[in-house]
Design a protein around this motif. Structure first.
Motif, mmCIF file in Angstrom:
data_model
loop_
_atom_site.group_PDB
_atom_site.id
_atom_site.type_symbol
_atom_site.label_atom_id
_atom_site.label_comp_id
_atom_site.label_asym_id
_atom_site.label_seq_id
_atom_site.Cartn_x
_atom_site.Cartn_y
_atom_site.Cartn_z
ATOM 1 N N GLN A 1 0.328 -1.115 0.236
ATOM 2 C CA GLN A 1 0.244 -0.356 -0.312
ATOM 3 C C GLN A 1 1.040 1.263 0.208
ATOM 4 N N GLU A 2 2.211 1.349 0.905
ATOM 5 C CA GLU A 2 2.569 2.870 0.983
ATOM 6 C C GLU A 2 4.180 2.588 -0.015
ATOM 7 N N ARG A 3 4.653 1.163 -0.853
ATOM 8 C CA ARG A 3 5.151 1.389 -1.521
ATOM 9 C C ARG A 3 6.407 1.689 -0.395
ATOM 10 N N TYR A 4 6.584 1.505 0.236
ATOM 11 C CA TYR A 4 7.377 2.265 1.181
ATOM 12 C C TYR A 4 7.940 0.733 2.942
ATOM 13 N N VAL A 5 8.692 0.566 4.045
ATOM 14 C CA VAL A 5 9.100 -0.331 4.787
ATOM 15 C C VAL A 5 9.601 1.186 5.468
ATOM 16 N N GLY A 6 9.405 0.913 6.834
ATOM 17 C CA GLY A 6 10.490 1.923 7.779
ATOM 18 C C GLY A 6 9.980 1.025 9.001
ATOM 19 N N PRO A 7 11.901 1.699 10.353
ATOM 20 C CA PRO A 7 11.084 0.463 10.872
ATOM 21 C C PRO A 7 10.250 1.022 12.143
ATOM 22 N N ASP A 8 9.374 2.374 12.126
ATOM 23 C CA ASP A 8 7.867 2.564 12.653
ATOM 24 C C ASP A 8 7.354 1.334 12.658
ATOM 25 N N VAL A 9 7.013 0.416 11.467
ATOM 26 C CA VAL A 9 6.455 -0.624 11.581
ATOM 27 C C VAL A 9 6.176 -1.186 12.624
ATOM 28 N N LEU A 10 7.652 -1.419 13.265
ATOM 29 C CA LEU A 10 7.752 -2.092 14.420
ATOM 30 C C LEU A 10 7.775 -1.527 16.097
ATOM 31 N N ALA A 11 7.729 -0.306 16.177
ATOM 32 C CA ALA A 11 8.001 -0.126 16.753
ATOM 33 C C ALA A 11 6.451 -0.124 17.880
ATOM 34 N N ALA A 12 7.452 0.098 18.838
ATOM 35 C CA ALA A 12 5.433 -0.086 19.951
ATOM 36 C C ALA A 12 4.584 0.362 19.877
ATOM 37 N N THR A 13 5.234 1.528 19.422
ATOM 38 C CA THR A 13 3.860 2.511 19.399
ATOM 39 C C THR A 13 3.081 1.979 18.802
ATOM 40 N N THR A 14 3.530 0.870 17.485
ATOM 41 C CA THR A 14 2.259 -0.096 16.320
ATOM 42 C C THR A 14 1.497 -1.411 17.544
ATOM 43 N N SER A 15 2.506 -1.634 18.410
ATOM 44 C CA SER A 15 1.338 -2.769 18.796
ATOM 45 C C SER A 15 0.544 -1.957 19.922
ATOM 46 N N GLY A 16 1.286 -0.399 20.488
ATOM 47 C CA GLY A 16 -0.038 0.379 20.955
ATOM 48 C C GLY A 16 -1.254 0.912 20.414
ATOM 49 N N ASP A 17 -1.255 1.377 19.484
ATOM 50 C CA ASP A 17 -1.497 1.557 18.669
ATOM 51 C C ASP A 17 -2.721 -0.367 18.705
ATOM 52 N N GLY A 18 -1.976 -0.797 18.235
ATOM 53 C CA GLY A 18 -3.127 -2.000 18.249
ATOM 54 C C GLY A 18 -4.481 -2.219 19.744
ATOM 55 N N LEU A 19 -3.207 -2.034 20.833
ATOM 56 C CA LEU A 19 -3.815 -3.026 21.530
ATOM 57 C C LEU A 19 -5.587 -1.709 21.945
ATOM 58 N N LEU A 20 -4.815 -0.152 21.909
ATOM 59 C CA LEU A 20 -5.962 0.775 22.080
ATOM 60 C C LEU A 20 -7.332 0.334 20.469
ATOM 61 N N ALA A 21 -6.512 0.142 19.626
ATOM 62 C CA ALA A 21 -8.083 -0.603 18.928
ATOM 63 C C ALA A 21 -8.681 -1.685 19.581
ATOM 64 N N VAL A 22 -8.027 -2.365 19.899
ATOM 65 C CA VAL A 22 -8.943 -3.753 20.424
ATOM 66 C C VAL A 22 -9.574 -3.215 21.525
ATOM 67 N N ALA A 23 -8.507 -2.081 22.426
ATOM 68 C CA ALA A 23 -10.059 -1.668 23.735
ATOM 69 C C ALA A 23 -10.996 -0.719 23.790
ATOM 70 N N LEU A 24 -10.738 -0.322 22.404
ATOM 71 C CA LEU A 24 -11.875 0.622 21.867
ATOM 72 C C LEU A 24 -12.908 -0.027 21.486
ATOM 73 N N GLY A 25 -12.596 -0.899 20.135
ATOM 74 C CA GLY A 25 -13.451 -1.940 19.352
ATOM 75 C C GLY A 25 -14.285 -2.958 20.630
ATOM 76 N N GLY A 26 -13.634 -3.644 21.429
ATOM 77 C CA GLY A 26 -13.980 -4.720 22.234
ATOM 78 C C GLY A 26 -14.666 -5.637 21.466
ATOM 79 N N GLY A 27 -15.611 -6.756 22.497
ATOM 80 C CA GLY A 27 -16.002 -7.894 21.433
ATOM 81 C C GLY A 27 -14.650 -8.753 20.357
#
Lengths: 255, 352
Positions: B239-265
């Motif tokens: 999609q981005e035609r680019y990959v940088g270290p940000d995809v591996l950063a802890a913030t990516t994991s944190g965003d995922g946890l937020l999405a899970v908490a926000l979504g529930g179910g």
């Protein structure tokens, strides 16, 4: 005497130098109802945990239906026919009563690895679970989450869970703990109705439940066996009266 | 006989009701590009890809009760597989996809052994550490990963001569994958494995006592979850035609946890949560660099006001709006088994 299904010998367990079980040995015959009594801290629950694989033994052996299971993990012993209940109710609170039972049934068929197909759509299991729940008087609660049902019902479900596996030996750790007098009396017919081929080892402080259920008693004290015998023999033993029953009855008179 | 027929009818009706929302949702997602600009479609693809990540993480967190702070590792494995193979080898889509999925499965197998005995905070810390190791590699091992500059030169994805790299086509490819993951995870959530996983979350002791090998169930859940996350990572890279270290950063994991908490179910909740967090990341990120702070505040607000997430909110709203329908459904369900009711009454008499 029928062949022994549970044989324990030389079993010892200590925590940080404090000996909780030392050289415990006994055997239970097929179909026998065996009670274990003893004061708090006598090592009863520790014994159950070592028998069922939740704690490793320091020394000694445990044999189940003839095979040595001393070093097997808990789930392997369960698959070999050792069912148990917990002193502190251990159920899946967020699932419904029926889902809990279905989990037990599906695991006993080694079906827990199926990623497809609906658990609740498995006719055979659902029928069996309704049978079990009807027998236990929990059928009306089957769609309720476990966290929403009364404590007494959870106690009963705890026993039903142990029956879901193809258990040949059942370790019941204080099935009447925390129940009112009336509720624990209702536990007696439930235990009596269990299949006579099933071997039961029972820890219970409620003496009504105990003396109505068991064939033989084992008295544990400070991690050793004080006495083994029929309920009458135990009741009439001065030693037991002095160490356990006397104080227990005196202390428990109010409850 | 008539009982079982009506019972089947009821279950079909219930199942039908449960199908309505997802079908409407995916239908809307299929129609919406006609009303959007290319930039907006591109953003929607990114949001959907994040939705895949959130759904995969929820298998671990929501079903298995294993809160991971290192799930970016598996998303990153997929993304870096594409980046590295394109940068160094000019490999095509199919190979990159396979390598990405396999790499994530392998990593999950290894990490799974590290966290076998870990629960709660220990699980968080070990998964975080594992993902940080690879984040470190991505930033430091410049000869291979090109460091902070990241990997580019990812060509338009194509399979068997079909190029699907245009914004709109790619959007539909992503949408089909999201729908596939949605169906797969819904199937898993209803399966024996899905229930056993929830059983392990609720009470490990009990699951052991009925003969379940808890460690292996948890391990398999991690591998499945990782492979699905890496699928998101592969889609992200193309999609981005680019990959940088940000995809591996802890913030990516944190965003995922937020999405899970926000979504529930179970499955739909985390997908919606992923869409919302993906949108916020873009919108808030375009106004301010303080993106993390805003998300942190959102996390706190969700924890206080929406403990069961958007799915929980939707359920409560549904129950308020349609109490009569629910009652009717329950009544029908109860009428289905008069036989059982009799048995119970006899039981009751026996006890009394």
């Amino acid at each position: 005497m029928a062949e022994p299904v549970l044989e324990v010998s030389g079993l010892s367990k200590s925590f940080g130098g404090i000996s909780v079980l030392s050289d415990v040995g006994f055997s239970v015959a097929r179909g026998e109802r065996r009670g274990i009594i003893g004061p708090n801290g006598a090592g009863k629950t520790t014994l159950f945990n070592v028998l069922s694989g939740y704690l490793p033994a320091d020394a000694g052996t445990v044999r189940l239906c003839g095979s040595d299971v001393t070093t097997l993990p808990a789930h392997r012993r369960a698959r070999m026919g050792l069912g148990r209940t917990f002193q502190i109710v251990a159920l899946c609170d967020e699932l419904t009563v029926e889902e809990n039972v279905l989990l037990g049934l599906v695991a006993s068929n080694r079906g827990e690895w199926r990623l497809l197909g609906s658990l609740r759509g498995r006719r055979g299991l659902v029928e069996r679970s309704r049978e079990l729940l009807s027998e236990a008087g929990l059928i009306d609660l089957r769609e309720h989450k476990v966290k929403a049902i009364a404590y007494g019902h959870r106690r009963v479900l705890e026993i039903v869970m142990a029956l879901t596996s193809r258990a040949r030996v059942l370790l019941l750790d204080e099935p009447a703990a925390g129940l009112s007098g009336e509720e624990s009396l209702r536990m007696i017919p439930l235990l009596e109705r269990l299949d006579r081929d099933l071997t039961i080892v029972l820890i219970e402080h409620d003496m009504d439940v105990m003396f109505n259920t068991v064939d033989r008693l084992l008295v544990l004290d400070h991690g050793t066996i004080l006495l083994e015998g029929t309920p009458e023999e135990v009741r009439s033993s001065d030693l037991v009266r002095e160490r356990y029953l006397g104080t227990q009855h005196a202390a428990g008179a109010g409850s | 006989m008539s009982n079982s027929v009506s019972s089947t009818l009821v279950s079909l009706r219930l199942r039908g009701a449960k199908l309505v929302a997802p079908v409407l949702g995916f239908g809307a997602l299929a129609m919406i590009p006609y009303a959007l600009t290319l930039n907006e479609i591109h953003l929607l693809s990114a949001m959907l890809i994040f939705g895949i990540f959130a759904m995969s993480l929820n298998l671990l967190v929501g079903f298995g009760g294993m809160a991971s702070l290192g799930h970016a590792l598996f998303f990153g494995a997929g993304a870096y597989a594409v980046g590295l193979l394109s940068f160094h080898r000019d490999s095509g889509f199919a190979l990159s996809l396979l390598v990405g999925l396999a790499a994530a499965a392998l990593l999950a197998l290894v990490v799974g052994f590290l966290v076998r005995r870990a629960r709660g905070t220990a699980y968080l810390m070990i998964t975080l550490a594992a993902s940080q190791v690879f984040w470190g590699l991505a930033t430091q091992w410049k000869a291979v990963t090109n460091g902070d500059d990241g990997l580019f030169g990812i060509s338009s994805p194509s399979i068997l001569g079909w190029d699907f790299g245009s914004t709109v086509t790619y959007y539909y490819v992503v949408l089909v994958v999201v729908a596939g993951v949605f169906v797969l995870l819904t199937a898993i959530s209803r399966s024996p494995f899905g229930y056993v996983l929830r059983g392990v979350r609720d009470n490990e002791q009990r699951m052991r006592a009925v003969g379940v090998d808890v460690d292996r169930i948890r391990h398999l859940a991690l591998v499945i979850s990782a492979v699905i996350a890496s699928l998101g990572g592969v889609l992200y890279a193309y999609q981005e035609r680019y990959v940088g270290p940000d995809v591996l950063a802890a913030t990516t994991s944190g965003d995922g946890l937020l999405a899970v908490a926000l979504g529930g179910g179970a499955v739909a909740g985390p997908l919606v949560g992923g869409l919302v967090v993906g949108l916020l990341e873009d919108v808030v990120g375009s106004y301010t660099d303080r993106y993390l702070m805003i998300l942190g505040i959102l996390f706190v607000l969700v924890a206080i006001f929406l403990p069961r997430g958007l799915a929980g909110l939707a359920q409560s709203l549904g129950d308020t709006v349609r109490p009569r329908r629910r009652a009717a459904e329950q009544a029908i369900e109860q009428r289905v088994e008069p036989a059982q009711a009799e048995v119970t009454e006899t039981e009751g008499a026996h006890h009394g």
